[in-house]
Design a protein around this motif. Structure first.
Motif, mmCIF file in Angstrom:
data_model
loop_
_atom_site.group_PDB
_atom_site.id
_atom_site.type_symbol
_atom_site.label_atom_id
_atom_site.label_comp_id
_atom_site.label_asym_id
_atom_site.label_seq_id
_atom_site.Cartn_x
_atom_site.Cartn_y
_atom_site.Cartn_z
ATOM 1 N N MET A 1 0.809 -1.219 0.000
ATOM 2 C CA MET A 1 0.000 0.000 0.000
ATOM 3 C C MET A 1 0.843 1.271 0.000
ATOM 4 N N ILE A 2 2.004 1.235 0.596
ATOM 5 C CA ILE A 2 2.814 2.460 0.632
ATOM 6 C C ILE A 2 3.187 2.900 -0.780
ATOM 7 N N PRO A 3 3.692 2.001 -1.621
ATOM 8 C CA PRO A 3 3.957 2.449 -3.002
ATOM 9 C C PRO A 3 2.674 2.794 -3.760
ATOM 10 N N ALA A 4 1.632 1.974 -3.585
ATOM 11 C CA ALA A 4 0.398 2.206 -4.350
ATOM 12 C C ALA A 4 -0.178 3.573 -4.028
ATOM 13 N N ARG A 5 -0.061 3.954 -2.773
ATOM 14 C CA ARG A 5 -0.577 5.229 -2.296
ATOM 15 C C ARG A 5 0.088 6.383 -3.026
ATOM 16 N N PHE A 6 1.378 6.216 -3.265
ATOM 17 C CA PHE A 6 2.095 7.267 -3.987
ATOM 18 C C PHE A 6 1.760 7.265 -5.468
ATOM 19 N N ILE A 7 1.757 6.057 -6.034
ATOM 20 C CA ILE A 7 1.564 5.945 -7.486
ATOM 21 C C ILE A 7 0.215 6.533 -7.879
ATOM 22 N N TYR A 8 -0.808 6.253 -7.075
ATOM 23 C CA TYR A 8 -2.144 6.701 -7.463
ATOM 24 C C TYR A 8 -2.606 7.923 -6.683
ATOM 25 N N GLY A 9 -1.723 8.546 -5.933
ATOM 26 C CA GLY A 9 -2.084 9.770 -5.222
ATOM 27 C C GLY A 9 -3.218 9.577 -4.235
ATOM 28 N N LEU A 10 -3.100 8.580 -3.406
ATOM 29 C CA LEU A 10 -4.184 8.287 -2.469
ATOM 30 C C LEU A 10 -3.837 8.728 -1.048
ATOM 31 N N GLN A 11 -2.896 9.680 -0.945
ATOM 32 C CA GLN A 11 -2.442 10.062 0.380
ATOM 33 C C GLN A 11 -3.568 10.591 1.267
ATOM 34 N N ASP A 12 -4.595 11.190 0.614
ATOM 35 C CA ASP A 12 -5.683 11.738 1.421
ATOM 36 C C ASP A 12 -6.576 10.648 1.997
ATOM 37 N N LEU A 13 -6.576 9.503 1.334
ATOM 38 C CA LEU A 13 -7.431 8.408 1.797
ATOM 39 C C LEU A 13 -6.675 7.421 2.682
ATOM 40 N N ILE A 14 -5.452 7.116 2.269
ATOM 41 C CA ILE A 14 -4.606 6.259 3.111
ATOM 42 C C ILE A 14 -3.622 7.193 3.785
ATOM 43 N N THR A 15 -3.966 7.561 4.987
ATOM 44 C CA THR A 15 -3.197 8.623 5.648
ATOM 45 C C THR A 15 -2.118 8.034 6.532
ATOM 46 N N MET A 16 -1.321 8.916 7.114
ATOM 47 C CA MET A 16 -0.291 8.462 8.045
ATOM 48 C C MET A 16 -0.920 7.786 9.256
ATOM 49 N N LYS A 17 -2.170 8.151 9.519
ATOM 50 C CA LYS A 17 -2.869 7.520 10.642
ATOM 51 C C LYS A 17 -3.032 6.016 10.385
ATOM 52 N N HIS A 18 -3.381 5.698 9.130
ATOM 53 C CA HIS A 18 -3.529 4.284 8.775
ATOM 54 C C HIS A 18 -2.215 3.547 8.953
ATOM 55 N N ILE A 19 -1.188 4.171 8.428
ATOM 56 C CA ILE A 19 0.123 3.520 8.499
ATOM 57 C C ILE A 19 0.554 3.367 9.956
ATOM 58 N N ASP A 20 0.273 4.379 10.731
ATOM 59 C CA ASP A 20 0.598 4.334 12.144
ATOM 60 C C ASP A 20 -0.108 3.175 12.837
ATOM 61 N N ASN A 21 -1.397 3.050 12.531
ATOM 62 C CA ASN A 21 -2.163 1.955 13.135
ATOM 63 C C ASN A 21 -1.569 0.601 12.782
ATOM 64 N N MET A 22 -1.246 0.455 11.497
ATOM 65 C CA MET A 22 -0.722 -0.842 11.062
ATOM 66 C C MET A 22 0.631 -1.116 11.709
ATOM 67 N N ALA A 23 1.435 -0.067 11.805
ATOM 68 C CA ALA A 23 2.750 -0.243 12.430
ATOM 69 C C ALA A 23 2.587 -0.697 13.876
ATOM 70 N N LYS A 24 1.577 -0.152 14.533
ATOM 71 C CA LYS A 24 1.360 -0.546 15.932
ATOM 72 C C LYS A 24 0.939 -2.011 16.019
ATOM 73 N N ILE A 25 0.108 -2.430 15.052
ATOM 74 C CA ILE A 25 -0.307 -3.841 15.074
ATOM 75 C C ILE A 25 0.909 -4.744 14.842
ATOM 76 N N ILE A 26 1.772 -4.288 13.934
ATOM 77 C CA ILE A 26 2.983 -5.063 13.685
ATOM 78 C C ILE A 26 3.822 -5.151 14.956
ATOM 79 N N LEU A 27 3.908 -4.038 15.647
ATOM 80 C CA LEU A 27 4.686 -4.036 16.892
ATOM 81 C C LEU A 27 4.096 -5.024 17.891
ATOM 82 N N LEU A 28 2.765 -4.982 18.009
ATOM 83 C CA LEU A 28 2.104 -5.864 18.977
ATOM 84 C C LEU A 28 2.316 -7.330 18.607
#
Lengths: 492, 1104
Positions: free
Chosen positions: A291-318
């Motif tokens: 999703m990180i590359p796709a977000r850039f390629i298709y300009g979806l930063q407004d929909l897939i925000t840093m909040k999403h990435i943050d959440n996923m990173a936290k799940i990975i940590l857990l």
């Protein structure tokens, strides 16, 4: 039936908890129209050059690796792989467990996060589900074709026949067949059902033609009426409820292949939860990877925000920490058991001929996610991407350690022999990566990669009480916790 | 034995014979009646009323739908079998398709023929087993077991060769006629070292016909004891009588054939043969071994002295000195430890007096043999522990004489009848090939077109011993018959006797095979002529395979007059780092090189080094360290068992060293061998006979024609290093590591220690510190290792059904096996026998290296050393452990098979349904013993020996049409690729026995004039007689280490008795698999007075 008592406590009588304002899940106040346009645009516009640069090699690799690899395999025999009479399961089963693990995040996001009303799921659930489907397809190839006589694989299905061939329901491998196929079916239906309103949107935007007809067929006559929405939401809810246990069951059942055996190093009760945690861990890493590359390629930063990435990173940590705990607990139990075979199995993992695989597993799976304790790590996309890649590799090594190192050093030292993969082993694995990418790129090209209908729910305007809140002095959304909202509105 | 009954007996008119189809019908029970009435089995005819019978639209659709679906699935798996069924137009007598017929025969070889019972199917011999009636019954070894493959081998010579090029038989016949006609011809006949009365008779006649002819005897690794014992005198140990045995580098249990050693192995069992008495250490024999290379005999030894080969004469001389025998004036042993060892040994021998046997290796120097004889005479054991026989094979010249005669022209025509290959294997300093070139004519009779075949004028394809009439003398001289099972597979093949008869005839006419129309086969006539018995005696001879009461005359050898000087002149060399001793060892797979084209033997791992398909120099770890090559080769096992420096599996590459000795140097790969004497190199002979352009080191491709696909590019030829004087060992060798040059080796076992796991258990008859005396050690066998504190296994599965009936419900038979590690030496007889019986394919070197060998029996071999061993810590103990499927009652493989392809039978077997197996391999992963084998490729169809052939799949070259498929046992499925296979206790033999038992009763009743209803069957009568069926491995075992039988026979059966012994234990009992195969712990019988006694018999506990 007990009747309500007069003395039932009022839930709204406590102290009102201050609730922090939620971070916005859609940035820049994008309108409904913008969202629809942006997501449909991916399908309707020409693909960027990068898409082609990725698609062509991936599909070629898939064709040669999977197509050619399987052709050679079926025509020649399992011997073209590195498996031996000592290590009967080598790379193929490693890859199977690896892919099936990746397929976990999709259902987790779509079902469990749906049931727990985690609105942030809407931006990523479609792609994650697609990833699940494709990962399970890649996974399925391995167990199906690793058998010696694939043309008799139908013996695994309980079909009544004259030869009285009947399955052994005691075998975890058979449970596996049912678990994986059920999981795949449910995931596919779930994915498709969730896509119906969006397919209708695309259909409606299409010019008449073959495209419109095809999208029309798959949109199943969706018109967006109230009754349809009502039925749809109920069906979706039910499916979510149905697939929630599957998230836990599939990888638990996969782990039974190992846990129910008598092999030292496999025969451990910790396997089901540890496998599930590991699968979610690996699955989220793969979602991020894609999703990180796709977000850039298709300009979806407004929909897939840093909040999403943050959440996923936290799940990975857990989940990464859970996995680390499991690794250590395995070692402790082996030590505590006092059984020489158990202890040796882990000794050989750590310091035997495959010590490097164990070291990779530990570093990538246990140490690398620990960086996510730090906010700046979660915010720096390069770091996130690198860690996600590490986790992908680490999870592959985890399966390698579990399967190969264990089998290479079992009960009798007389049969110990290490395993080396062949070119065909590698070819098929790379082939499935190509296949996965090909399918995912096709998905991006032809299907809405973000749930158009649902992502709009994350907008404040979608809240039926949005207007009320604005009008009211006491800004409910700000001061009243979500679970108190209902009672709060009743009070008014 | 099954015999065809031609005609049913006439039915008397007043009798009503009732025929019956099954025991159920005979008993005529109610269940049987209902079964009969049903017409179809249960479930198939369930539609009883009209409603069910009627096909509703719903039922119709259901049936059609499912059958269409099935058709779709079924077609996928549809294969048209390719088969040609041709009935007999004239049925041969005794032949019932699918039923075996057995014949008594024997396999001639140096040192005495192996008495055999040969199994044939439809006229094809498929398997050999030992003849238990024979007085010299000795089981079989791997060579005898594998010899049957040679007959069908693709490498077999089929055509005449002239000067190495294909020729017509007529040409040879003309040449032969010319030779036979010339009575003044100077012919030299070179025989093998085996002994055949008929051949001897013909040889004498030949000497009469051709006065200037000469007779020679030559086999590469058979020595001539003429000068020591007297012409034709031989010594055969009698292990029944020998309480104390000293082996002076004599591998009598392994490759040095010394006669039957069954008694030796039975006396390794403290309970005696058949396990009938209480364990008694006194009934056991005690074996002392003095040797350099680890041999199987050394592995069995109670006390083993590691010493370089150059010192063996010194040790022997010291022993002789202690015993007061002629000891020459060799230097005394000065090493205190060794001296003590020798003194105690001598004391023990002296105490046992005549009940001893001192055996010198047949390839040892004359000095050692003289010393052994002197010791034997001093002990007075000739006639008790050691039998001396006067054979008839006298007056033969040796290879040196032949070479001299060829060079001098005393012999102009040479006829090679020896199984050896003198151009390849004669001592290098004889330059035999040059001498042979001087012969006017040379005729080579052999079943291989080896180097000698190509160097000779004529090569004659030989008939296999299973195709010819002959006779032989077994070790003690029992007249034994060699019967043909089949006509020679190829019309050109000639038997040895036939060739000799042609020379004897006036016109030199070569009559082969069945002989001329109307006349009996010439070889048969000759054999009968030697036998001289009447018709009845002849029939008995054929039936039993031997003539009762025949044997060699006994001899009483005395010390030769030259003994003292020969002993004094013995080469004694103290090997050192700069001057190593080299042993030219007999190879356990190819012997002297004659079996190089036998795939079964090539793939059978060397019992000590576990190397397949090659030979390598073996070197002791300490020597390797001193010479600085230790780090290049496998290190001693570490606690963490990392990979060895030369890696594992297919990546394993041995470093190459140059061995320089006798003025020549040759490159060899090198492997570490634990327990070998320091400063000694062991180089197995017989390899490196032919190379093609695929050879890794690009060796001479001209030799490719000497071998077939099996033997090509296999190993390294050590014969060029070997001279007449150094036929067995050479001193003064040096080695040099070749940097950067490595050779891939295929080992079946790469880890040599047990890693603290009590797998192969060992105890001692002597008192051991902390472990108590023999009785206490026996009592603790079941508690060794992890089993000492593992809790009792509890099964959640009940072994009974709800009615309380046991699930393994066959009341007649419950099969089980036990393997006695006390008598198992770890040879490969069982492994190869299993291969022959069960149609197990060979897979080739690269596949073995990967770990894909198919042997159903894996011969594990563990080395163990005592931590506190002060005597010689590097003298490791060797414990073999054959591992096959254990037929677990609670089998981990069965529960995990998703398609029920491996299931338990009611008589306790863990059965494999090959047709149902889809090959998930889960069963093999879950098998703690790793006893399962998977067909990764179509080994039976595609030739695994052609480079990269297996990876070509359908494009690969096939070999299933080649003659070796005729060897296959028709009662065992030939597995295709993708299925799992494993040992099932030779289920085909068990079923055959059970069926015969049933059928036999009916036949008995009918034959005695009774009626069918008179046949009373019960559990007692349907149960096969005690110990009446043998598995292939058990049958072949030369050590009687494997016992098999029916648990229901209880103590009556040998196996039943073993199960009750204290030393009976389950391998990996900790997992609770309840294996039906159990092991009996090895018992060592050390002499408590010996300095190394405290470290003997404890391999399980103290390990590397």
């Amino acid at each position: 039936m007990a009747s309500p008592t007069e003395t039932a406590p009022h839930t709204d009588s406590g102290v009102k908890l201050p609730v922090l304002k939620r971070e916005k899940l859609i940035l820049n106040d994008r309108s409904y129209h913008w969202i629809t346009d942006r997501i449909c645009g991916i399908i309707e516009n020409k693909q960027p050059l990068l898409w082609w640069l990725l698609f062509l090699p991936s599909s070629l690799i898939a064709l040669i690796g999977v197509g050619g690899g399987l052709f050679h395999l079926v025509s020649t025999g399992v011997g073209i792989w590195g498996n031996t009479n000592r290590v009967m399961w080598g790379w193929p089963i490693v890859n199977f467990v690896f892919w099936i693990g990746i397929g976990h995040a999709g259902t987790l996001i779509s079902a469990i996060l749906f049931l727990t009303r985690q609105n942030w799921r809407t931006s990523i659930n479609r792609a994650a589900e697609a990833m699940t489907i494709f990962a399970v397809m890649c996974a399925g190839i391995f167990p199906a074709f690793h058998v010696g006589r694939v043309w008799f694989a139908w013996f695994l299905a309980p079909i009544p026949n004259a030869n009285a061939i009947w399955q052994n329901f005691k075998s975890p491998l058979l449970w596996d067949v049912f678990a994986v196929s059920t999981y795949f079916t449910i995931s596919l239906i779930f994915w498709f059902l969730g896509m119906v309103p969006d397919l209708a949107t695309i259909r409606d935007r299409c010019k008449p033609g073959i495209r419109k007809v095809l999208y029309g067929i798959f949109a199943l006559g969706w018109r967006g009426g109230n009754r349809q929405w009502s039925h749809y939401e109920m069906a979706y809810l039910l499916l979510a409820a149905l697939s929630t246990p599957l998230v836990l069951s599939v990888h638990s059942v996969v782990s039974f292949d190992f846990a129910t055996s008598v092999v030292p190093g496999w025969h451990t009760t910790i396997f089901p939860p540890y496998f599930v945690a590991g699968a979610i861990f690996g699955g989220f890493a793969m979602v991020l990877t894609i999703m990180i590359p796709a977000r850039f390629i298709y300009g979806l930063q407004d929909l897939i925000t840093m909040k999403h990435i943050d959440n996923m990173a936290k799940i990975i940590l857990l989940t990464g920490t859970i996995v680390g705990y499991a690794y250590l607990m395995e070692l402790f139990v082996a030590f505590y058991s006092g059984a020489i075979y158990e202890m040796d199995a882990f000794k050989f993992r750590i310091a035997g001929p495959y010590w490097w695989a164990y070291a990779c597993m530990m570093t990538f799976n246990v140490l690398s996610p620990q960086f996510f304790w730090f906010k700046w790590c979660r915010e720096n996309l390069w770091v996130v991407m690198i860690i996600a890649m590490c986790v992908n590799v680490g999870m592959w090594f985890e399966r390698f350690v579990i399967i190969v190192t264990t089998l290479a050093r079992m009960w009798l030292p007389g049969d110990w022999k290490t395993f080396s993969p062949t070119g065909q082993d590698q070819m098929l694995f790379v082939g499935t990566i190509g296949m996965f990418l090909t399918l995912f790129l096709l998905f991006l090209r032809f299907l809405p990669c973000i749930n158009i209908a649902e992502v709009k729910w994350a907008k404040e305007e979608s809240d039926p009480h949005f207007e009320d809140n604005e009008a009211h002095e006491d800004h409910g959304a700000e001061n009243i916790a979500a679970y108190q909202q209902e009672t709060a509105s009743n009070r008014i | 034995m099954s015999k065809r009954i031609w005609n049913h007996p006439e039915v008397p008119q007043d009798e009503t014979t009732v025929s019956w189809r099954s025991p159920g019908q005979l008993r005529d029970t109610k269940e049987f009646r209902t079964w009969m009435d049903r017409e179809f089995p249960q479930g198939a005819a369930e539609m009883e009323n009209q409603d069910e019978m009627e096909t509703s639209r719903r039922t119709f659709l259901k049936l059609m739908g499912s059958s269409t679906a099935l058709a779709g699935f079924g077609m996928v798996a549809c294969r048209r079998p390719e088969a040609y069924l041709v009935p007999y137009t004239k049925a041969p007598e005794w032949v019932i398709p699918g039923k075996a017929t057995y014949y008594a025969s024997s396999m001639p070889r140096a040192g005495g023929a192996v008495p055999l019972v040969v199994t044939t199917f439809e006229g094809r011999p498929t398997k050999v087993g030992p003849n238990r009636l024979h007085p010299d019954y000795e089981g079989t070894d791997a060579f005898a077991q594998a010899s049957v493959l040679d007959m069908y081998s693709t490498s077999r010579s089929r055509k005449f060769l002239k000067g190495g090029k294909a020729a017509k038989k007529a040409g040879f016949e003309a040449a032969l006629a010319a030779l036979a006609a010339d009575k003044s011809a100077k012919i030299g006949f070179v025989f093998g070292a085996d002994e055949s009365p008929t051949r001897l008779r013909l040889a004498k006649e030949l000497a009469g016909k051709f006065p200037s002819s000469k007779l020679y005897s030559y086999e590469a690794l058979s020595a001539d004891d003429k000068a020591i014992l007297g012409d034709g005198v031989k010594l055969v140990p009698d292990f029944e009588k020998a309480d104390r045995i000293l082996s002076l580098d004599c591998d009598f249990a392994g490759t040095d054939v010394m006669g039957s050693k069954i008694a030796f192995f039975n006396r390794r069992k403290p309970e005696g043969k058949g396990y009938k008495s209480k364990p008694d250490a006194a009934s056991m024999n005690r074996l002392y071994s003095v040797e350099a290379a680890f041999t199987l005999t050394g592995g069995m030894a109670d006390h083993r002295l590691r010493i370089a080969p150059g010192m063996i004469a010194s040790v022997a001389s010291q022993i002789a000195r202690e015993l007061g025998a002629e000891a020459g004036n060799l230097d005394e042993i000065t090493d205190g430890k060794q001296l003590k060892w020798i003194q105690e040994l001598a004391k023990d021998l002296k105490e046992s007096g005549a009940k001893t046997a001192v055996l010198a290796g047949p390839r040892q120097s004359a000095a050692v043999k003289h010393l052994a004889l002197a010791i034997n005479i001093a002990l007075g054991n000739i006639g008790t522990g050691v039998q001396a026989f006067q054979t008839e094979a006298t007056g033969f010249g040796d290879i040196a004489a032949l070479t001299a005669d060829l060079n001098s022209g005393a012999v102009e025509t040479v006829v090679f009848l020896t199984p050896s290959n003198p151009v390849y294997d004669a001592p290098a300093d004889l330059k035999f090939a040059d001498a042979l070139a001087k012969a006017k004519t040379s005729i080579h009779l052999s079943d291989r077109t080896n180097a000698t075949a190509h160097a000779s004028t004529w090569h004659v394809p030989a008939a296999h011993y299973l195709e010819t009439w002959s006779d032989a003398r077994s070790a003690t001289g029992v007249h034994t018959v060699v019967q043909p099972m089949i006509l020679p597979l190829y019309p050109d093949c000639v038997a040895e006797l036939e060739l000799l008869l042609a020379f004897l005839s006036d016109d030199g006419k070569l009559v082969t095979g069945e002989g001329e129309e109307g006349a009996p086969a010439p070889a048969l006539v000759a054999v009968k002529g030697t036998f001289k018995g009447d018709k009845a005696a002849w029939k008995t001879l054929l039936k039993n395979g031997f003539a009762e009461g025949t044997s060699y005359a006994s001899a009483s050898p005395s010390l030769a007059g030259t003994a003292a000087t020969e002993i004094a002149n013995a080469k004694v060399s103290k090997a050192s780092k700069g001057s190593l001793d080299v042993i030219f060892a007999t190879d356990a797979s190819v012997y002297d090189g004659r079996w190089i084209d036998n795939g079964w033997l090539q793939e059978a791992p060397d019992p000590i080094s576990k190397l397949t398909w090659d030979n390598a120099v073996l070197i002791a770890p300490k020597t390797a360290k001193e010479l600085g090559i230790y780090d290049q080769i496998i290190q001693l096992e570490t606690a963490f068992a990392s990979r060895s420096p030369d890696d594992e599996g297919e990546k394993r590459k041995s470093p190459m060293i140059t061995v320089k000795v006798n003025g020549k140097s040759i490159d060899f790969p090198v492997l570490v061998s634990f327990g070998q004497a320091e400063n000694t190199l062991v180089i197995p002979l017989g390899y490196g006979q032919g190379f093609n352009d695929e050879d890794l080191f690009g060796r001479d491709v001209k030799s490719a024609k000497f071998v077939s696909l099996v033997g090509v590019n296999c190993g390294f030829d050590a014969y060029p290093l070997r001279t007449q004087d150094t036929a067995y060992f050479a001193a003064g060798a040096t080695i040099k590591l070749i940097e950067g040059k490595r050779y891939p080796v295929a080992l079946t076992q790469e880890h040599n220690a047990m890693y603290g796991r009590a797998l192969a258990r060992e105890i001692s008859t002597a008192d051991v510190k902390h472990k108590g005396d023999f009785a206490e050690q026996l009592a603790m066998v079941k508690k060794q290792g992890n089993d000492s504190h593992a809790p009792k296994n509890i099964s959640l599965y009940k072994q009974e059904d709800r009615q309380g009936n046991t699930l393994l419900s066959d009341p007649l038979h419950q099969w089980a096996m036990s393997i006695d590690l006390s008598s198992c030496m770890g040879c490969n007889a069982c492994l190869v026998a299993c291969q022959a019986e069960n149609n197990i394919p060979i897979v080739g070197k690269t596949e073995v290296a990967k770990g894909r060998e198919m042997h159903w029996i894996r011969m594990d071999r563990y080395f163990a050393t005592h931590k506190e061993n002060k005597f010689d810590p590097d003298n490791v103990a060797l414990v073999p452990q054959p591992v096959a499927c254990m037929q677990c009652e609670s089998a981990p493989c069965e529960t995990v098979c998703p398609v029920n392809a491996t299931v338990h039978t009611e008589d306790g077997l863990n059965a494999m349904a090959y047709n149902r197996c889809i090959g998930t391999r889960y069963c093999a992963n879950n098998c703690p013993y790793k006893a399962r084998r998977f067909n990764f490729f179509d080994y039976n169809k595609r030739n695994p020996l052609i480079k990269n052939n297996l990876n070509k799949g359908p494009l690969g070259e096939r070999h299933d049409h080649e003659p070796n498929h005729l060897q296959k046992n028709p009662n065992v499925t030939v597995r295709m690729r993708g299925v799992m296979e494993k040992c099932t206790y030779c289920v085909q033999r068990l079923k055959d026995a059970v069926i015969r038992q049933k059928r036999g009763q009916k036949q008995e009743v009918l034959a005695s004039g009774g009626l069918s209803p008179d046949v009373k069957v019960s559990n007692e009568t349907l149960r096969i007689p005690v110990d009446s069926v043998k598995t292939a491995c058990q049958d072949a075992c030369p050590a009687e280490a494997i016992t098999f039988g029916n648990l229901k026979d209880g103590n009556d059966s040998e196996m039943g008795r073993t199960k009750k012994l204290e030393r009976n234990y389950d391998l990996l009992n900790y997992i609770g698999t309840l294996p039906r195969t159990s092991y009996l712990a090895r018992v060592k019988n050390p002499n408590p007075a010996m300095p190394d006694a405290p470290f003997i018999g404890q391999a399980t506990i103290h390990m590397v």
